[in-house]
Motif scaffolding. Structure first.
Motif, short mmCIF file in Angstrom:
data_model
loop_
_atom_site.label_atom_id
_atom_site.label_comp_id
_atom_site.label_asym_id
_atom_site.label_seq_id
_atom_site.Cartn_x
_atom_site.Cartn_y
_atom_site.Cartn_z
N GLU A 136 15.46 36.40 10.71
CA GLU A 136 15.23 35.00 10.38
C GLU A 136 16.12 34.31 9.61
O GLU A 136 16.88 34.92 8.91
N ASN B 183 16.53 32.88 6.51
CA ASN B 183 16.43 32.74 5.20
C ASN B 183 17.48 33.23 4.32
O ASN B 183 18.17 34.04 4.79
N THR B 184 17.33 33.05 3.06
CA THR B 184 18.28 33.36 2.13
C THR B 184 18.64 34.98 2.28
O THR B 184 19.59 35.58 1.95
N THR B 185 17.38 35.77 2.17
CA THR B 185 17.45 37.27 2.03
C THR B 185 18.27 37.93 3.27
O THR B 185 19.20 38.57 3.08
N HIS B 186 17.81 37.12 4.48
CA HIS B 186 18.69 37.89 5.63
C HIS B 186 20.06 37.31 5.83
O HIS B 186 20.87 38.22 6.11
N ILE C 77 21.99 36.83 3.02
CA ILE C 77 22.58 38.16 2.24
C ILE C 77 22.65 39.25 2.60
O ILE C 77 23.85 39.88 2.46
N LEU C 78 21.72 39.74 3.59
CA LEU C 78 21.79 41.25 3.87
C LEU C 78 22.95 41.14 4.96
O LEU C 78 23.49 42.34 4.91
#
Length: 250
Positions: A203, A205-208, A210-211
């Protein structure tokens, strides 16, 4: 040739697997209203990551072991050469300075001539072996000698044997490199590992983000580390000629 054969085998296996999937979907299609199973895709993605981690570990251990071996060979060669230099004091007076001069000439040749060649994976030539033969000749007794001088001459020959063996090991380590097949696996595996993150459940979003950045950066770092260690006498992480310059300042 080995790379081409490997790629052909890999491509053939991939084609067979694709045909198997096509046959399965045609002969056993999904029932009406049945949802495709996402866990299969997740399982494939996990297995690719696991196998890629194994390839990374194998490559890293291989190049690190070669560099460690090269470092040990250099330490042994320089130490034995220094011992030969010191043993010259116990030889007959006429042979002391020729042995010292020959040892210094050999060390200077290794540092100034052979080290740049090893960094570029070029052949070392025969000059080093000729200098080693000169040193061996200088250490041989040519006339009458005392018992202690004879013992010293025998020890000189023994130390030069260590120099000879270590030099051969150094030459071998300088010419070794990671297999082209493993390099192919590193590149293809890295691309597949990162690509699966975009294909399944990603998705915006910031988390993905960064991952994906972290995984891609870590893979790139590991591959670059392997590339640098694959040159055991390279400029960045390679073995330096410090043991020779410490014993024989230029």
């Amino acid at each position: 040739m080995a790379l081409l054969e490997t790629l052909v085998v890999v491509f053939a296996v991939a084609v067979v697997a694709a045909l198997a999937v096509v046959v399965k979907t045609r002969l056993f299609p999904l029932r009406e209203g049945e949802e495709p199973r996402e866990d299969v895709a997740e399982y494939i993605s996990m297995m690719v990551s696991v196998f890629y981690a194994l390839v990374l570990g194998l490559c890293l251990v291989s190049v690190w072991d070669n560099r460690a071996t090269a470092d040990d060979r250099v330490q042994t060669e320089a130490s034995a050469l220094h011992q030969t230099y010191l043993l010259a004091d116990a030889l007959p007076a006429a042979q002391r300075q020729p042995v010292r001069d020959a040892a210094r000439a050999y060390a200077a040749h290794v540092v100034e001539v052979e080290w740049p060649r090893m960094a570029e994976r070029e052949p070392l030539g025969t000059e080093g072996w000729a200098l080693l033969d000169r040193l061996r000749t200088a250490g041989e007794l040519t006339g009458r000698a005392t018992l202690s001088q004879q013992i010293a001459a025998q020890e000189v020959l023994a130390q030069l044997g260590y120099v000879d063996d270590a030099r051969r090991g150094r030459e071998t380590a300088a010419g070794e490199s990671l297999s082209v097949v493993l390099w192919t696996g590193l590149i293809i595996g890295g691309v597949l590992t990162v690509a699966f993150m975009f294909l399944f459940g990603l998705e915006r979003n910031t988390t993905h983000v960064i991952l994906v950045m972290g995984l891609s950066g870590f893979i790139a770092f590991t591959v670059l580390l392997i590339y640098q260690l694959d040159a055991p006498f390279g400029a960045t992480l390679g073995v330096a000629p410090d043991p020779f310059t410490r014993y024989f300042p230029l």
